[in-house]
Write a protein that holds these residues in place. Structure first.
Motif, mmCIF file in Angstrom:
data_model
loop_
_atom_site.group_PDB
_atom_site.id
_atom_site.type_symbol
_atom_site.label_atom_id
_atom_site.label_comp_id
_atom_site.label_asym_id
_atom_site.label_seq_id
_atom_site.Cartn_x
_atom_site.Cartn_y
_atom_site.Cartn_z
ATOM 1 N N THR A 71 0.809 -1.222 0.000
ATOM 2 C CA THR A 71 0.000 0.000 0.000
ATOM 3 C C THR A 71 0.841 1.271 0.000
ATOM 4 O OG1 THR A 71 -1.767 -1.159 1.151
ATOM 5 C CG2 THR A 71 -1.814 1.218 1.261
ATOM 6 N N ALA A 72 1.802 1.361 0.884
ATOM 7 C CA ALA A 72 2.618 2.571 0.978
ATOM 8 C C ALA A 72 3.396 2.823 -0.305
ATOM 9 C CB ALA A 72 3.577 2.471 2.168
ATOM 10 N N GLU A 73 3.882 1.755 -0.947
ATOM 11 C CA GLU A 73 4.622 1.914 -2.204
ATOM 12 C C GLU A 73 3.701 2.377 -3.327
ATOM 13 O OE1 GLU A 73 7.851 -1.251 -2.991
ATOM 14 O OE2 GLU A 73 6.377 -2.245 -1.691
ATOM 15 N N ALA A 74 2.514 1.799 -3.402
ATOM 16 C CA ALA A 74 1.557 2.195 -4.434
ATOM 17 C C ALA A 74 1.143 3.656 -4.250
ATOM 18 C CB ALA A 74 0.331 1.281 -4.387
ATOM 19 N N GLN A 75 0.936 4.063 -3.019
ATOM 20 C CA GLN A 75 0.565 5.446 -2.717
ATOM 21 C C GLN A 75 1.691 6.397 -3.138
ATOM 22 O OE1 GLN A 75 -1.044 5.911 1.203
ATOM 23 N NE2 GLN A 75 -0.714 8.102 1.267
ATOM 24 N N ALA A 76 2.926 6.048 -2.796
ATOM 25 C CA ALA A 76 4.070 6.891 -3.144
ATOM 26 C C ALA A 76 4.265 6.957 -4.657
ATOM 27 C CB ALA A 76 5.334 6.356 -2.475
ATOM 28 N N LEU A 77 4.067 5.839 -5.352
ATOM 29 C CA LEU A 77 4.187 5.802 -6.814
ATOM 30 C C LEU A 77 3.185 6.751 -7.463
ATOM 31 C CD1 LEU A 77 5.427 4.257 -9.341
ATOM 32 C CD2 LEU A 77 3.397 2.784 -9.164
ATOM 33 N N PHE A 78 1.934 6.690 -7.006
ATOM 34 C CA PHE A 78 0.888 7.551 -7.554
ATOM 35 C C PHE A 78 1.200 9.023 -7.292
ATOM 36 C CE2 PHE A 78 -3.051 9.925 -7.281
ATOM 37 C CZ PHE A 78 -3.741 9.525 -8.413
ATOM 38 N N LEU A 79 1.590 9.343 -6.071
ATOM 39 C CA LEU A 79 1.896 10.732 -5.718
ATOM 40 C C LEU A 79 3.082 11.268 -6.511
ATOM 41 C CD1 LEU A 79 1.398 10.943 -1.857
ATOM 42 C CD2 LEU A 79 0.203 12.285 -3.601
ATOM 43 N N ALA A 80 4.093 10.442 -6.694
ATOM 44 C CA ALA A 80 5.265 10.876 -7.462
ATOM 45 C C ALA A 80 4.886 11.174 -8.906
ATOM 46 C CB ALA A 80 6.353 9.805 -7.411
ATOM 47 N N ARG A 81 4.034 10.328 -9.481
ATOM 48 C CA ARG A 81 3.603 10.559 -10.873
ATOM 49 C C ARG A 81 2.770 11.838 -10.947
ATOM 50 N NH1 ARG A 81 5.948 10.671 -14.678
ATOM 51 N NH2 ARG A 81 4.884 10.623 -16.660
ATOM 52 N N PHE A 82 1.888 12.038 -9.976
ATOM 53 C CA PHE A 82 1.079 13.256 -9.935
ATOM 54 C C PHE A 82 1.979 14.488 -9.883
ATOM 55 C CE2 PHE A 82 -0.830 16.704 -7.539
ATOM 56 C CZ PHE A 82 -2.003 16.914 -8.230
ATOM 57 N N GLN A 83 2.973 14.477 -9.026
ATOM 58 C CA GLN A 83 3.851 15.648 -8.864
ATOM 59 C C GLN A 83 4.600 15.961 -10.145
ATOM 60 O OE1 GLN A 83 3.643 17.666 -6.465
ATOM 61 N NE2 GLN A 83 2.494 16.435 -4.990
ATOM 62 N N ARG A 84 4.939 14.960 -10.930
ATOM 63 C CA ARG A 84 5.643 15.192 -12.201
ATOM 64 C C ARG A 84 4.729 15.841 -13.238
ATOM 65 N NH1 ARG A 84 10.681 12.534 -13.528
ATOM 66 N NH2 ARG A 84 10.047 12.932 -15.671
ATOM 67 N N LEU A 85 3.433 15.543 -13.152
ATOM 68 C CA LEU A 85 2.493 15.996 -14.190
ATOM 69 C C LEU A 85 1.750 17.268 -13.825
ATOM 70 C CD1 LEU A 85 0.952 12.516 -15.110
ATOM 71 C CD2 LEU A 85 2.530 13.880 -16.516
ATOM 72 N N TYR A 86 1.631 17.575 -12.547
ATOM 73 C CA TYR A 86 0.801 18.692 -12.107
ATOM 74 C C TYR A 86 1.598 19.981 -12.032
ATOM 75 C CZ TYR A 86 -2.336 21.471 -9.152
ATOM 76 O OH TYR A 86 -3.131 22.461 -8.642
ATOM 77 N N ALA A 87 1.129 20.981 -12.723
ATOM 78 C CA ALA A 87 1.763 22.298 -12.671
ATOM 79 C C ALA A 87 1.028 23.127 -11.630
ATOM 80 C CB ALA A 87 1.685 22.989 -14.024
ATOM 81 N N HIS A 88 1.714 23.472 -10.553
ATOM 82 C CA HIS A 88 1.076 24.222 -9.455
ATOM 83 C C HIS A 88 0.764 25.648 -9.900
ATOM 84 C CE1 HIS A 88 1.856 21.068 -6.513
ATOM 85 N NE2 HIS A 88 2.949 20.859 -7.183
#
Length: 199
Positions: free
Chosen positions: A182-199
């Motif tokens: 679970t923790a790895e899947a959560q971190a994977l998703f968040l890392a991908r989001f951070q790469r794609l999301y322009a604040h």
């Protein structure tokens, strides 16, 4: 005794961030990416009927779909790839209902999902409604992901998976799927989001 007024059923979900998301009238202001990642990493694809020490989560599936979308359409914008990553985001509050159950529930469920999806999109600067061409592309990648998940993790024969989800196009790189903790899947998703999301 006088009749008591009927209580309105609670339609909001409290998130770990402290937000209260109203499922019937979701506000973009009540949506946090940490809540989405936390929820999706804990929702199992295939109702948990997959091989491995861990469930294959919707968070992992979402990252796979975004990757497949980028491979199918390499010139796609960062915003479109972010929308692909978030394509199943309503499931952080409603779970991953299998297709036969969604069909049994009917259109009311679909409308609820669409309202939640629109609120997520608005929260992260995406259009509430996506163009039909993007929806078609995402659905193709979703089916490809389901094919790979079905054959590698859920016990489907290739012929059955091809009949249900379609055949992967020639030249597409076959992912090797390993369900993450679970923790790895959560971190994977968040890392991908951070790469794609322009604040």
């Amino acid at each position: 005794m006088p009749d008591r007024p009927a209580k309105t059923p609670r339609a909001w979900q409290r998130m770990l961030s402290g937000r209260r998301l109203d499922l019937l009238e979701p506000s973009p202001l009540d949506i946090e990416i940490a809540d989405i990642a936390h929820g999706l990493a804990r929702v199992a694809r295939w109702n948990g009927q997959t091989r491995g020490d861990h469930a294959f989560s919707v968070a992992q599936h979402s990252v796979l779909v975004e990757r497949l979308v980028a491979e199918l359409s390499p010139r796609l914008s960062r915003e479109a790839r972010l929308a692909a990553l978030l394509h199943d985001s309503p499931e952080y509050v409603v779970g991953d209902l299998i297709s036969p159950f969604k069909a049994a529930v009917g259109m009311n469920y679909k409308a609820l999902e669409e309202r939640l999806q629109a609120a997520v999109h608005l929260r992260f600067g995406l259009p509430a409604q996506l163009p039909a061409s993007l929806k078609t592309l995402f659905k193709r990648a979703d089916h490809l992901s389901a094919y790979y998940e079905a054959t590698q993790l859920a016990g489907f024969e290739e012929a059955e998976a091809r009949r249900l989800f379609g055949r992967p196009p020639a030249g597409l790189k076959t992912p090797r799927l390993t369900p993450l903790a679970t923790a790895e899947a959560q971190a994977l998703f968040l890392a991908r989001f951070q790469r794609l999301y322009a604040h």
